[in-house]
Each structure stands twice: as structure tokens, then as C-alpha cells.
Design an enzyme around this catalytic site. Structure first.
Site, PDB file in Angstrom:
ATOM      1  N   GLY A 232     -12.319  14.229  16.389  1.00 21.28           N
ATOM      2  CA  GLY A 232     -11.036  13.643  16.002  1.00 21.28           C
ATOM      3  C   GLY A 232     -10.253  14.629  15.160  1.00 21.28           C
ATOM      4  O   GLY A 232     -10.809  15.285  14.272  1.00 21.28           O
TER       5      GLY A 232
ATOM      6  N   PHE B 260       6.079  -1.011  -1.772  1.00 18.06           N
ATOM      7  CA  PHE B 260       5.469  -1.463  -0.521  1.00 18.06           C
ATOM      8  C   PHE B 260       4.822  -2.815  -0.794  1.00 18.06           C
ATOM      9  O   PHE B 260       4.643  -3.194  -1.956  1.00 18.06           O
ATOM     10  CB  PHE B 260       4.412  -0.448  -0.058  1.00 18.06           C
ATOM     11  CG  PHE B 260       4.756   0.237   1.232  1.00 18.06           C
ATOM     12  CD1 PHE B 260       5.995   0.788   1.446  1.00 18.06           C
ATOM     13  CD2 PHE B 260       3.810   0.336   2.258  1.00 18.06           C
ATOM     14  CE1 PHE B 260       6.300   1.431   2.639  1.00 18.06           C
ATOM     15  CE2 PHE B 260       4.105   0.978   3.454  1.00 18.06           C
ATOM     16  CZ  PHE B 260       5.351   1.524   3.650  1.00 18.06           C
TER      17      PHE B 260
ATOM     18  N   GLN C 160      -5.923  -6.102  11.547  1.00 16.75           N
ATOM     19  CA  GLN C 160      -4.673  -6.434  10.864  1.00 16.75           C
ATOM     20  C   GLN C 160      -3.502  -6.546  11.841  1.00 16.75           C
ATOM     21  O   GLN C 160      -3.313  -5.666  12.682  1.00 16.75           O
ATOM     22  CB  GLN C 160      -4.345  -5.352   9.839  1.00 16.75           C
ATOM     23  CG  GLN C 160      -2.981  -5.541   9.193  1.00 16.75           C
ATOM     24  CD  GLN C 160      -2.799  -4.635   7.993  1.00 16.75           C
ATOM     25  OE1 GLN C 160      -2.492  -3.471   8.150  1.00 16.75           O
ATOM     26  NE2 GLN C 160      -2.999  -5.164   6.806  1.00 16.75           N
TER      27      GLN C 160
ATOM     28  N   HIS D 183       0.468  -6.406  11.979  1.00 16.08           N
ATOM     29  CA  HIS D 183       1.623  -5.961  11.192  1.00 16.08           C
ATOM     30  C   HIS D 183       2.782  -6.908  11.467  1.00 16.08           C
ATOM     31  O   HIS D 183       3.040  -7.242  12.629  1.00 16.08           O
ATOM     32  CB  HIS D 183       1.996  -4.535  11.598  1.00 16.08           C
ATOM     33  CG  HIS D 183       2.943  -3.870  10.648  1.00 16.08           C
ATOM     34  ND1 HIS D 183       4.258  -4.262  10.527  1.00 16.08           N
ATOM     35  CD2 HIS D 183       2.763  -2.865   9.764  1.00 16.08           C
ATOM     36  CE1 HIS D 183       4.846  -3.512   9.609  1.00 16.08           C
ATOM     37  NE2 HIS D 183       3.957  -2.656   9.131  1.00 16.08           N
TER      38      HIS D 183
ATOM     39  N   LEU E 135       6.239   0.016  16.167  1.00 14.32           N
ATOM     40  CA  LEU E 135       6.272  -0.393  14.765  1.00 14.32           C
ATOM     41  C   LEU E 135       7.639  -0.180  14.124  1.00 14.32           C
ATOM     42  O   LEU E 135       8.260   0.867  14.276  1.00 14.32           O
ATOM     43  CB  LEU E 135       5.250   0.420  13.970  1.00 14.32           C
ATOM     44  CG  LEU E 135       5.218   0.121  12.472  1.00 14.32           C
ATOM     45  CD1 LEU E 135       4.501  -1.180  12.211  1.00 14.32           C
ATOM     46  CD2 LEU E 135       4.558   1.245  11.712  1.00 14.32           C
TER      47      LEU E 135
ATOM     48  N   GLU F 221       7.210  -0.953   7.244  1.00 17.25           N
ATOM     49  CA  GLU F 221       7.307  -1.787   6.052  1.00 17.25           C
ATOM     50  C   GLU F 221       8.306  -1.186   5.059  1.00 17.25           C
ATOM     51  O   GLU F 221       8.825  -1.866   4.182  1.00 17.25           O
ATOM     52  CB  GLU F 221       5.910  -1.852   5.421  1.00 17.25           C
ATOM     53  CG  GLU F 221       5.764  -2.802   4.282  1.00 17.25           C
ATOM     54  CD  GLU F 221       4.290  -3.125   4.013  1.00 17.25           C
ATOM     55  OE1 GLU F 221       3.528  -3.284   4.990  1.00 17.25           O
ATOM     56  OE2 GLU F 221       3.915  -3.212   2.846  1.00 17.25           O
TER      57      GLU F 221
ATOM     58  N   ARG G 112       0.562  -8.104   4.139  1.00 15.13           N
ATOM     59  CA  ARG G 112       0.818  -8.211   5.578  1.00 15.13           C
ATOM     60  C   ARG G 112       0.242  -9.467   6.211  1.00 15.13           C
ATOM     61  O   ARG G 112       0.867 -10.081   7.071  1.00 15.13           O
ATOM     62  CB  ARG G 112       0.239  -6.985   6.280  1.00 15.13           C
ATOM     63  CG  ARG G 112       1.048  -5.771   5.951  1.00 15.13           C
ATOM     64  CD  ARG G 112       0.464  -4.547   6.581  1.00 15.13           C
ATOM     65  NE  ARG G 112       1.381  -3.448   6.318  1.00 15.13           N
ATOM     66  CZ  ARG G 112       1.131  -2.190   6.621  1.00 15.13           C
ATOM     67  NH1 ARG G 112      -0.024  -1.870   7.207  1.00 15.13           N
ATOM     68  NH2 ARG G 112       2.009  -1.258   6.357  1.00 15.13           N
TER      69      ARG G 112
ATOM     70  N   HIS H  81      -2.344  -3.862  14.566  1.00 12.51           N
ATOM     71  CA  HIS H  81      -1.907  -2.634  13.908  1.00 12.51           C
ATOM     72  C   HIS H  81      -3.040  -1.771  13.377  1.00 12.51           C
ATOM     73  O   HIS H  81      -3.038  -0.559  13.548  1.00 12.51           O
ATOM     74  CB  HIS H  81      -0.975  -3.009  12.759  1.00 12.51           C
ATOM     75  CG  HIS H  81      -0.421  -1.843  12.008  1.00 12.51           C
ATOM     76  ND1 HIS H  81       0.278  -0.823  12.626  1.00 12.51           N
ATOM     77  CD2 HIS H  81      -0.454  -1.534  10.683  1.00 12.51           C
ATOM     78  CE1 HIS H  81       0.647   0.064  11.703  1.00 12.51           C
ATOM     79  NE2 HIS H  81       0.207  -0.340  10.534  1.00 12.51           N
TER      80      HIS H  81
ATOM     81  N   ARG I   7      -5.542  -4.699   4.625  1.00 12.17           N
ATOM     82  CA  ARG I   7      -5.142  -3.396   4.081  1.00 12.17           C
ATOM     83  C   ARG I   7      -3.717  -3.446   3.546  1.00 12.17           C
ATOM     84  O   ARG I   7      -2.851  -4.067   4.160  1.00 12.17           O
ATOM     85  CB  ARG I   7      -5.224  -2.338   5.185  1.00 12.17           C
ATOM     86  CG  ARG I   7      -4.559  -1.030   4.816  1.00 12.17           C
ATOM     87  CD  ARG I   7      -4.801   0.031   5.835  1.00 12.17           C
ATOM     88  NE  ARG I   7      -3.908  -0.009   6.974  1.00 12.17           N
ATOM     89  CZ  ARG I   7      -2.670   0.477   6.992  1.00 12.17           C
ATOM     90  NH1 ARG I   7      -2.143   0.991   5.901  1.00 12.17           N
ATOM     91  NH2 ARG I   7      -1.937   0.433   8.078  1.00 12.17           N
TER      92      ARG I   7
END
Ligand SMILES: Cc1cc2nc3c(=O)[nH]c(=O)nc-3n(C[C@H](O)[C@H](O)[C@H](O)COP(=O)(O)OP(=O)(O)OC[C@H]3O[C@@H](n4cnc5c(N)ncnc54)[C@H](O)[C@@H]3O)c2cc1C
Length: 559
Positions: free
Chosen positions: A11, A116, A229, A231, A241, A244, A275, A339, A374
Site C-alpha cells: 500500500g 470540524f 461509518q 458520511h 464526498l 465536512e 457523523r 465512507h 471516527r
């Protein structure tokens, strides 16, 4: 064995690149494997920002950051891991700045920070609304500067385990075809999330949970897999997306009646509640008939053209391109979309898994700093801080140990398995199974969860796995056979879906992203203040693990 390294990072998103840089700086011979070019990793799509208590916008400190994160996690986050994240975050952000990350600035020249969701202070450092893009470029420069080898367009398919430790990776070489075996003293899985389990997702096509499945297949447990999660602000029908950061800058959420409906769900924090809370509020409005074509509205108009163009330029472009709406003049239709996976490969605070030599970091891992929910801006920070930590530990271990063995049998078995798959000429096409999986996960394992729907989803996934046994890859060629790798990815997704359902059924409470309003509407700390842990023995086997608590006792969570 085609090659051998001390540390092999699977990765090349923010977590993988940060891990590779650290391992190199510790003195190890390190290489990365990536199925796509590093800068195309999903990290590059991150918009809103990265959280560290720099205290530039107002009073803030790591302890406040940690408390917000613990509360945001609905008390399922491990507090020791959260404290480490919040303590190390400021220096890690300055490090990125010194490497050249062009953060947006305050009037007096310090790194600007925006508010946020569920953060007690403006804590999210950002580069306009292209933060992930900036970080990926900066990290890649550091990779190139160190001349760290990247096996680009290599698809990691199996982990090599010998003598009770992980000793390498078997890959499919996308560019030339054929299997390649890369040995390593330590392997770090930094393969990102699995949003492609759902139809409406913000995640890129590459986010198919490969590393989680690779770990699962060698007996390493996954943690908190029910915690996907949603979003609150994604565009229909693509799931693109809308950051936020819009709400951070002051945007409103409205229902069909023009009402700021969050007054009824989160009267204090309103649009800046966490969220899970906002996604549930939106879904309730939509389900009760106060939505518009399955959406609610995100209204930016009162922010004014100047602010929208300066701070949310990318958002405006996305809304114009994908929804045909200019947010300067019209509100953007949005709804909840899959998300982020809070769950993942179970690791300790150095990224080490239950298997010696195998590490994980970033979204693929579950340390866990996000618990059941999260906070926006904490994922990028986790990729950096925990990528660094995993890189350091994996390098130090590798430098104190010498041998790497890849038994011939492992490679020939992998080769036969692949030949068998490619030789099959009749059967079902993978995309049919994939589409059905994603649609049904959305229906039956979404924002709200019901016992009967989760049970049905378990049966659906069982049947899909049965159908997957006779899947047919039509492309028999060697060059860029994405038909083949998509079939392998589907195999990963199906196993992860089954793990999620088993964990979801077992968690008989509502906590964070796991909301069961019909049968278990409340959080149940007495019975479920613990992580789900799942391993694979002919199917998912469930276990539990205690949550690590340091300073904070569970409290009722309101915003
Ligand atoms: C649209 C969007 C916006 C976001 N915005 C924010 C934000 O503003 N702030 C925030 O904190 N978080 C944000 N997030 C979450 C955050 O960006 C991600 O969780 C994080 O970037 C994941 O990084 P990663 O390095 O773990 O994985 P990724 O960046 O997804 O990288 C995964 C890497 O693994 C490789 N890989 C995968 N499978 C294989 C395989 N089988 N073989 C070889 N290589 C493989 C890929 O090639 C890739 O290089 C956002 C997420 C999305 C989807």
C-alpha cells in the site's frame, strides 16, 4: 523468490508511504507494493483536513483532542492508542509542513485550523479542500528523494507465512502478468478501506479491503468490523464526498420544509455534531418523508461567493460536475454514504498484529483510535502517526533478525489456484455478484440495522460466496488483466461482508455507527463495552476483546 527486503509495505497511500519513509530512516532496506500508482491512492481524495492540537486557531491541547476522540468513538476507542495519537500529532504535522506541505494559513502566517464535527476547538489543519492531495504529493516526493523502490501495479494476493511468522507477499504483476514472490523480514499492510462493499460510497474503486482479507486468511483477527461509518454529505447517485469542511465553514442542513432539522437531534452542536448523529438524523428525515428524492439539502449560499471560491473551490466544482448545482446559488442535495471503516486488522500501538512480522497501519488497521465512530480529520492523522510507528517498529525488528524463507510449496499452490481460476470457461461474471453484494449491504447493513435484515444479509452473502466458487474470468491474457484482479478483490469483499454481519448481529446495542433503534436503541456498557474480534476458520468465528481505558469513564454522549 524474485526479490527480498527487510521491510515490505503493501500500500502506498498516506499510511504506506509514511511507514516506508520511517523504515528507511531507521536504516532498513524497504520497498512498497501498490496496485495503483502511489499518488492515485485514495488518500489523495481527502478534502477537509488533518487533526492536531496545534492551538493556532484558539486554545487547544492534546488532552482535549484525546477527550473529543474518546467521546466521539462512543467510548469504544482504546484510550492508550488515542492518547499516543493526540500527543504525537502536532510534531507529525510540523514534520509534514517542513517536508513542504502547503497548509492554508492564518493572517499572521501560522497553519490555519477549521472547526470540524464534534471537536471542542478548531483543530483541523487543511490545504484548502485538497488536503489529501497535498499530503500524498509531499510524501511521494520524500519516497523519491530516498529512492525507495516501489513495485507499482503489483497486486498483493497472498501473505507468505513460515515458521510462525510473516515472511513475504505473493503478488500478481499487473503490467507483465504472472506471479512474483517478494520475501521480507516484516510486512506492513497499509491497503486502506473497503467502502466498495456498498453501492453509495465515497471510496475509490481500489478500496476493496484487500489487506484486511489477507490478514484474515492467515489467521489474524479483525476488530470491530461492524463499524462502517456513513458520511452525512455524499452526492447521489455516485457517492462523491462533499467535505465536512463545508459545515466547518458554516453551511446548514435543511429538510424539504426548509427547516434546520438538527435543532431536533443535536441542538447544541447542530451541523457540527458527530457523523453518526447527523447521518441518523438525515436518514430519519428522509424515511419520514421530509427528504427530497432521498436527499436533504446542504446550503452554502449564506457563506457568500468569495468564501466558497477561496475555501471550498473543489467542493463547488464537484457539485457542479456531479449534481449540476452551483452552491453559490443553490443548495446541494446530499445523503449518507459509506465512507470509512473504523474496523480492520487488530494491532497494538506499534501496528503489530497477532502474527510475528506482520504489521498494519492506516484505514486497513484497527488500533483502535476511532472506536465506534471516527471524527473527521482523525483518519489522515492516524495514517501519519501510526504509519510512522509501524514503520519504525517493523524496521527495528527486521534489523535485528536475519533470515527469510519462502517455502516452494506455498508458491506452487498459489500458482495452481490461479491457473484453475483462469482455466475456467463457464460460470458467472464477477460484476454481477459484486453489484448484488454492494446493493444488499446498503439495504441491510446501512445507517440503521435490524436483526431480521442483518440475518437476511448473512444468508445473501452465504449464497453469493457459493456463486463466487464458479466465477469466470473472461480475460485470459497476461497484460493488465483487471478482470482477474477484480475477481480476486470480490473474494476479499465477500469474506469481509460475512465478518461484518456476524459482528453486527452479536453487538446487541446501539453504539456509534452501529444503530439498532428497533430492538436495542441504547448503548449497553455493562455488556458491550468491548471490541468484536473475528477470525476465520471455515467461516467467521466471533470473539471479544476488552477496551483499554486510561482516564475517561463512559458518559452519556450528547452534542
Ligand atoms: C473522499 C474521501 C475524503 C476523505 N477526507 C478525509 C479528510 O479530510 N480527513 C481525514 O482525516 N480523512 C479523510 N478521509 C479518510 C482518509 O482519507 C483515509 O482513511 C486514508 O487516507 C486512508 O489511507 P491509507 O493509506 O490507509 O489507504 P489508501 O490511501 O486507500 O491507500 C491504499 C493503498 O493500498 C494499495 N493497495 C490496496 N490493495 C492492494 C493490493 N491488493 N495490492 C497492492 N496494493 C494494494 C493501493 O494501491 C493504495 O496505494 C477521506 C476519505 C475519502 C474516501
Amino acid at each position: 523468490m524474485d526479490a527480498k527486503h527487510d521491510v515490505l509495505v503493501v500500500g502506498a497511500g498516506c499510511a504506506g508511504m509514511r511507514a516506508a519513509i520511517e523504515a528507511f530512516d531507521v536504516g532498513a532496506d524497504v520497498a512498497m507494493i501498490s496496485k495503483i500508482h502511489p499518488t492515485r491512492s485514495h488518500s489523495g481524495a481527502a478534502e477537509g483536513g488533518i487533526n492536531a492540537a496545534l492551538g493556532n486557531a484558539s486554545e487547544d491541547d492534546p488532552e482535549q483532542h484525546a477527550y473529543d476522540t474518546v467521546k466521539g468513538s462512543d467510548y469504544l476507542g482504546d484510550q492508550d492508542a488515542i492518547e499516543i495519537l493526540c500527543q504525537e500529532a502536532p510534531d507529525d504535522v510540523y514534520q509534514l509542513e517542513h517536508w513542504g506541505a502547503v497548509f492554508s494559513r492564518t493572517e499572521d502566517g501560522r497553519i490555519a485550523q477549521r472547526p470540524f464535527g464534534a471537536a471542542g476547538a478548531p483543530r483541523t489543519a487543511y490545504a484548502a479542500d485538497i488536503t489529501g492531495h497535498v499530503l500524498v504529493q509531499v510524501l511521494y516526493e520524500q519516497i523519491v528523494k530516498r529512492d525507495i523502490l516501489t513495485y507499482e501495479e503489483y497486486f498483493a494476493w497472498k501473505l507468505v507465512v513460515d515458521d510462525g511468522r510473516c515472511q513475504g507477499v505473493i503478488c500478481w504483476d499487473l503490467l507483465n502478468g504472472g506471479l512474483k514472490v517478494i520475501g521480507a523480514k516484516t510486512v506492513i499492510l497499509a491497503t486502506g478501506g473497503a467502502g466498495r462493499l456498498y453501492t453509495g460510497t465515497t471510496n475509490a474503486y481500489a478500496c476493496t479491503g484487500d489487506g484486511m482479507a489477507l490478514a484474515l486468511r492467515v489467521g489474524v483477527p479483525l476488530k470491530d468490523m461492524e463499524m462502517m461509518q456513513f458520511h452525512p454529505t455524499t452526492l447521489a447517485p455516485t457517492g462523491v464526498l462533499i467535505t465536512e469542511g463545508c459545515r466547518g465553514e458554516g453551511a446548514y442542513l435543511l429538510n424539504a420544509e426548509g427547516e434546520r432539522f438538527l435543532e431536533r437531534y443535536a441542538p447544541n452542536a447542530m451541523e457540527l455534531a458527530s457523523r453518526d448523529v447527523i447521518s441518523r438524523a438525515e436518514q430519519t428525515e428522509i424515511d419520514e418523508g421530509r427528504g427530497i428524492d432521498g436527499n436533504v439539502l446542504l446550503d452554502l449560499r449564506h457563506l457568500g461567493a468569495e468564501k466558497i471560491i477561496e475555501r471550498l473551490h473543489g467542493t463547488r466544482e464537484l457539485a457542479q460536475t456531479f449534481a449540476g448545482v452551483d452552491p453559490i446559488y443553490e443548495p446541494i442535495p446530499v445523503r449518507p454514504g459509506a465512507h470509512y471503516h473504523m474496523g480492520g486488522v487488530d494491532t497494538d500501538v506499534w501496528g503489530l498484529t497477532a502474527l510475528e512480522g506482520l504489521y498494519s497501519a492506516g484505514e486497513a488497521a484497527c488500533v483502535s483510535v476511532h472506536g465506534a465512530n471516527r471524527l473527521g480529520g482523525n483518519a489522515l492523522m492516524e495514517t501519519i502517526t501510526y504509519g510512522k510507528r509501524a514503520g519504525r517498529h517493523a524496521a527495528e525488528w527486521a534489523l535485528s533478525n536475519t533470515t527469510v524463507t519462502v517455502p516452494e510449496g506455498i508458491v506452487s499452490d498459489a500458482d495452481s489456484e490461479l491457473r484453475e481460476l483462469l482455466a475456467r470457461t463457464e460460470g458467472e461474471r464477477p460484476w454481477k455478484i459484486r453489484d448484488e453484494l454492494a446493493r444488499t449491504m446498503h439495504e441491510n447493513f446501512g445507517v440503521f440495522r435490524r436483526e431480521d435484515q442483518m440475518q437476511r444479509q448473512g444468508e445473501i452473502v452465504d449464497r453469493l460466496r457459493e456463486r463466487f466458487r464458479s466465477v469466470v474470468v473472461e480475460d485470459k491474457g497476461m497484460l493488465f488483466n483487471s478482470d482477474l484482479t477484480q475477481a480476486l478483490e470480490l473474494g476479499f469483499l465477500l469474506e469481509l461482508a460475512q465478518c461484518m454481519v456476524v459482528c453486527g448481529l452479536a453487538r446487541k446495542e446501539s453504539r456509534g455507527a452501529h444503530a439498532r433503534p428497533h430492538d436495542y436503541p441504547d448503548r449497553d456498557d455493562e455488556n458491550f463495552l468491548k471490541h468484536t474480534l473475528v477470525t476465520w476458520h471455515d467461516g467467521p468465528q466471533l470473539d471479544w476483546k476488552p477496551v483499554t481505558m486510561t482516564k475517561w469513564q463512559p458518559q452519556e454522549r450528547t452534542y
